[in-house]
Structure formats: structure tokens, C-alpha cells
Design an enzyme around this catalytic site. Sequence first.
Site, PDB file in Angstrom:
ATOM      1  NE  ARG A  58      41.461  38.656  32.362  1.00 40.07           N
ATOM      2  CZ  ARG A  58      41.530  39.836  31.745  1.00 40.07           C
ATOM      3  NH1 ARG A  58      40.910  40.896  32.261  1.00 40.07           N
ATOM      4  NH2 ARG A  58      42.197  39.970  30.612  1.00 40.07           N
ATOM      5  CB  ILE A  88      46.396  38.857  30.653  1.00 39.16           C
ATOM      6  CG1 ILE A  88      45.430  37.738  31.070  1.00 39.16           C
ATOM      7  CG2 ILE A  88      45.796  40.224  30.937  1.00 39.16           C
ATOM      8  CD1 ILE A  88      45.097  37.770  32.570  1.00 39.16           C
ATOM      9  CB  SER A  89      43.918  36.387  26.009  1.00 41.20           C
ATOM     10  OG  SER A  89      45.039  35.987  25.269  1.00 41.20           O
ATOM     11  CD  GLN A  90      38.795  40.151  23.638  1.00 39.12           C
ATOM     12  OE1 GLN A  90      39.438  40.589  22.701  1.00 39.12           O
ATOM     13  NE2 GLN A  90      37.511  40.404  23.811  1.00 39.12           N
ATOM     14  N   PRO A  91      39.031  38.175  28.384  1.00 31.59           N
ATOM     15  CG  PRO A  91      38.165  38.824  30.461  1.00 31.59           C
ATOM     16  CD  PRO A  91      38.858  39.362  29.234  1.00 31.59           C
TER      17      PRO A  91
END
EC number: 2.1.1.77
Length: 219
Positions: free
Chosen positions: A37, A63-66
Site C-alpha cells: 500500500r 485512498i480508502s482505509q484498508p
Amino acid sequence: MQHTDDMVQERRGMVELLRRYGIRNSRVLDAFLTVKRHLFVDGESRMFAYHDSALPIGFGQTISQPYTVAYMMELLVENCSSGKVLEIGTGSGFQAAILDALGYRVFTIECVAGLYELASARFEKLGIPVQSRLGDGTLGWPEEAPFDAIIVTAAAPHEPRELMSQLADGGVLILPLGSLASQQMTVIRRKGNRFEHEGFDHFAFVPLLGREGWPDSDE
């Protein structure tokens, strides 16, 4: 705090956190262990790449959270184990890389030119065989349809009919559906000319823009 180039320990910590949050699918967890990431964010954000948080990627986007990505990927794997997937909203390219690591044939559309260019360069540099294009994601990719699955990474105000029409029979559309403030993760399954809906947990995504998305001036 010092990091190795690969940040393996940090990635393992993130995967363990996802497991504690309830992600159980081994394919999904393995993909998150594989994809780096930190290569999808820049500058100071890299030191936070394996925290469970959204991070800025420029152009007013994140970027979206994992956990959010893992949640969608688990729904995908459980409903469509292989095949051809269309992603709406390339962003940094991280989720497309996860899809590739899961073994799907990946197509992705981004409406922000700067993000499209950055993500395309990352795919080329990292050798990720993703087909990407710049355009209105709500209109799909009719030349490549039908798709076994379509993943939408932004909040939709209603069912995007054009995307639904590009699903293969037995295909699934996974998207956050609802208001600008809160959306329910929804799986829409195509059964011939019928579409079945199933709702899951609630999230907060950026609005989906385009002909079948939210107007630019909010509501």
C-alpha cells in the site's frame, strides 16, 4: 521510526488488524499481505500507509482505509470467486492492485485526469496488468461488457442502471448506496432480467460523480 523498503512487518500488522476487525477470507488477507500500500501514496503519507485510515492522494481525493477495501473485497470473493471485474473509481490504483492479486481480470475507470495518469503510471511501473481508462464511470465500459462483477468506490444516490445492464447473468454489483452522509454497502445480483438486492453495513464514501451519480453542486 525506521522502515524497510518493503515494510513487511507493518503490512503484517495491518493484516492482523483486519483479521481482528472481522475479515476472515484467507484470499483477501493474503492479497493485503502481498500488495504494498505504501507504493500507492506519496510523501509523508507513506509512514501511515499501514494504519487503518484514509489518506490524501491529491486532487481532493483519498485512498480508502484498508478495512473498507477489505470489506468490499470479501463481499466480492464470496459472491464472485473469479472472472472479469470492472472497478468504478481507480483513485490511487490500490484496490485495482488488490483485485489483480486476487486473480481477477481487472478493468478500471477514473474520472479525474490527474489520478488516472498517476495510477496508470503506477500500474506500468509495478507490472500490474490492469486495463484503465479516463471517463464517466457511471456509464461503465460497454465495449468490454459483460462483467462478472462491478465494484463502485464512491457513494451512489440510486442504482446505476447502465452499470447493471453491463453485468453478466449471475454477475454482482457491489456499491455504497444511500445519502451523501451515509450509505449502505449493497450487493445487487443479476438473475436473468431480475436483480436481487442485499444490504450490509453502513459506510461514508465520497460522492459518485457522473451522469448517473450526484450532481456537482451536491443535491
